[in-house]
Design a protein around this motif. Structure first.
Motif, PDB file in Angstrom:
ATOM      1  N   GLY A  99       0.782  -1.230   0.000  1.00 37.66           N
ATOM      2  CA  GLY A  99       0.000   0.000   0.000  1.00 37.66           C
ATOM      3  C   GLY A  99       0.809   1.273   0.000  1.00 37.66           C
ATOM      4  N   GLY A 100       2.058   1.220  -0.441  1.00 40.91           N
ATOM      5  CA  GLY A 100       2.891   2.410  -0.451  1.00 40.91           C
ATOM      6  C   GLY A 100       3.594   2.672   0.861  1.00 40.91           C
ATOM      7  N   PHE A 101       3.331   1.815   1.857  1.00 39.05           N
ATOM      8  CA  PHE A 101       3.987   1.966   3.151  1.00 39.05           C
ATOM      9  C   PHE A 101       5.331   1.251   3.109  1.00 39.05           C
ATOM     10  CE2 PHE A 101      -0.587   2.009   4.151  1.00 39.05           C
ATOM     11  CZ  PHE A 101      -0.667   3.248   4.756  1.00 39.05           C
ATOM     12  N   PRO A 102       6.331   1.739   3.838  1.00 41.33           N
ATOM     13  CA  PRO A 102       7.616   1.024   3.893  1.00 41.33           C
ATOM     14  C   PRO A 102       7.447  -0.339   4.562  1.00 41.33           C
ATOM     15  CG  PRO A 102       7.786   3.184   4.952  1.00 41.33           C
ATOM     16  CD  PRO A 102       6.356   2.986   4.592  1.00 41.33           C
ATOM     17  N   TYR A 103       8.196  -1.325   4.096  1.00 37.92           N
ATOM     18  CA  TYR A 103       8.144  -2.663   4.689  1.00 37.92           C
ATOM     19  C   TYR A 103       8.963  -2.626   5.973  1.00 37.92           C
ATOM     20  CZ  TYR A 103       8.011  -7.696   5.026  1.00 37.92           C
ATOM     21  OH  TYR A 103       7.786  -8.976   5.452  1.00 37.92           O
ATOM     22  N   HIS A 104       8.309  -2.158   7.033  1.00 41.28           N
ATOM     23  CA  HIS A 104       8.996  -1.915   8.289  1.00 41.28           C
ATOM     24  C   HIS A 104       7.942  -1.782   9.370  1.00 41.28           C
ATOM     25  CE1 HIS A 104      11.093   0.665  11.268  1.00 41.28           C
ATOM     26  NE2 HIS A 104      12.139  -0.037  10.905  1.00 41.28           N
ATOM     27  N   GLY A 105       8.261  -2.118  10.570  1.00 41.04           N
ATOM     28  CA  GLY A 105       7.342  -1.892  11.683  1.00 41.04           C
ATOM     29  C   GLY A 105       6.079  -2.714  11.609  1.00 41.04           C
ATOM     30  N   ARG A 106       4.931  -2.045  11.633  1.00 36.10           N
ATOM     31  CA  ARG A 106       3.638  -2.735  11.645  1.00 36.10           C
ATOM     32  C   ARG A 106       3.408  -3.548  10.391  1.00 36.10           C
ATOM     33  NH1 ARG A 106      -1.178   1.104  12.909  1.00 36.10           N
ATOM     34  NH2 ARG A 106       0.061   2.704  11.926  1.00 36.10           N
ATOM     35  N   VAL A 107       3.860  -3.047   9.230  1.00 35.47           N
ATOM     36  CA  VAL A 107       3.674  -3.766   7.970  1.00 35.47           C
ATOM     37  C   VAL A 107       4.470  -5.067   7.997  1.00 35.47           C
ATOM     38  CG1 VAL A 107       3.985  -3.664   5.475  1.00 35.47           C
ATOM     39  CG2 VAL A 107       3.183  -1.652   6.699  1.00 35.47           C
ATOM     40  N   ALA A 108       5.710  -5.011   8.443  1.00 38.54           N
ATOM     41  CA  ALA A 108       6.545  -6.215   8.518  1.00 38.54           C
ATOM     42  C   ALA A 108       5.996  -7.199   9.552  1.00 38.54           C
ATOM     43  CB  ALA A 108       7.975  -5.839   8.846  1.00 38.54           C
ATOM     44  N   ALA A 109       5.515  -6.706  10.684  1.00 33.02           N
ATOM     45  CA  ALA A 109       4.940  -7.576  11.711  1.00 33.02           C
ATOM     46  C   ALA A 109       3.694  -8.282  11.177  1.00 33.02           C
ATOM     47  CB  ALA A 109       4.593  -6.768  12.958  1.00 33.02           C
ATOM     48  N   PHE A 110       2.865  -7.544  10.455  1.00 29.24           N
ATOM     49  CA  PHE A 110       1.674  -8.128   9.838  1.00 29.24           C
ATOM     50  C   PHE A 110       2.061  -9.226   8.856  1.00 29.24           C
ATOM     51  CE2 PHE A 110      -0.960  -8.279   6.072  1.00 29.24           C
ATOM     52  CZ  PHE A 110      -2.201  -8.576   6.595  1.00 29.24           C
ATOM     53  N   ALA A 111       3.032  -8.931   7.974  1.00 26.76           N
ATOM     54  CA  ALA A 111       3.449  -9.888   6.946  1.00 26.76           C
ATOM     55  C   ALA A 111       4.053 -11.141   7.571  1.00 26.76           C
ATOM     56  CB  ALA A 111       4.443  -9.230   6.001  1.00 26.76           C
TER      57      ALA A 111
END
Length: 121
Positions: A99-111
């Motif tokens: 979604g245009g967000f960096p793959y870091h933090g919450r996005v990486a934890a979700f993935a």
């Protein structure tokens, strides 16, 4: 000339990602959106234009589990739920749309949580 806002920059990045990422029936798109307070995820078949599974911090199944937790823990819970819902529908492989967000933090934890619960991407 006006400066670009943070949201405008994210939308530009997202449109670049969306040019390449397309969900099919065999491999739907796992799309993520995060606001300041919540995180949302959908598994989408773009060829039909329909949502196959979805989860968020507002989902009734996990609403009380997420309450009071920090952002990273909430993202992991949502990743687990969306993976379970996708597996229930027979979906094992997806393409990840950050979604245009960096793959870091919450996005990486979700993935990571989605991968641990059976999704391949």
């Amino acid at each position: 000339m006006a400066r670009e806002t943070r949201a405008t920059k994210r939308n530009r990045k997202h449109s670049r990602v969306r040019r390449k990422v397309f969900g099919t029936a065999e491999r739907p798109r796992l799309c993520i959106y995060k606001s300041l307070n919540h995180i949302y995820a959908q598994v989408i078949d773009d060829s039909k234009g329909e949502t196959l599974a979805s989860a968020s911090t507002l989902s009734p199944e996990i609403r009380e589990d997420v309450g009071g937790k920090k952002d990273m823990a909430a993202a992991r819970i949502v990743g687990q739920l969306v993976a379970e819902k996708a597996n229930a529908k027979g979906i094992k492989r997806v393409v990840f749309d950050r979604g245009g967000f960096p793959y870091h933090g919450r996005v990486a934890a979700f993935a990571d949580a989605a991968r641990e619960n059976g999704l391949e991407f």
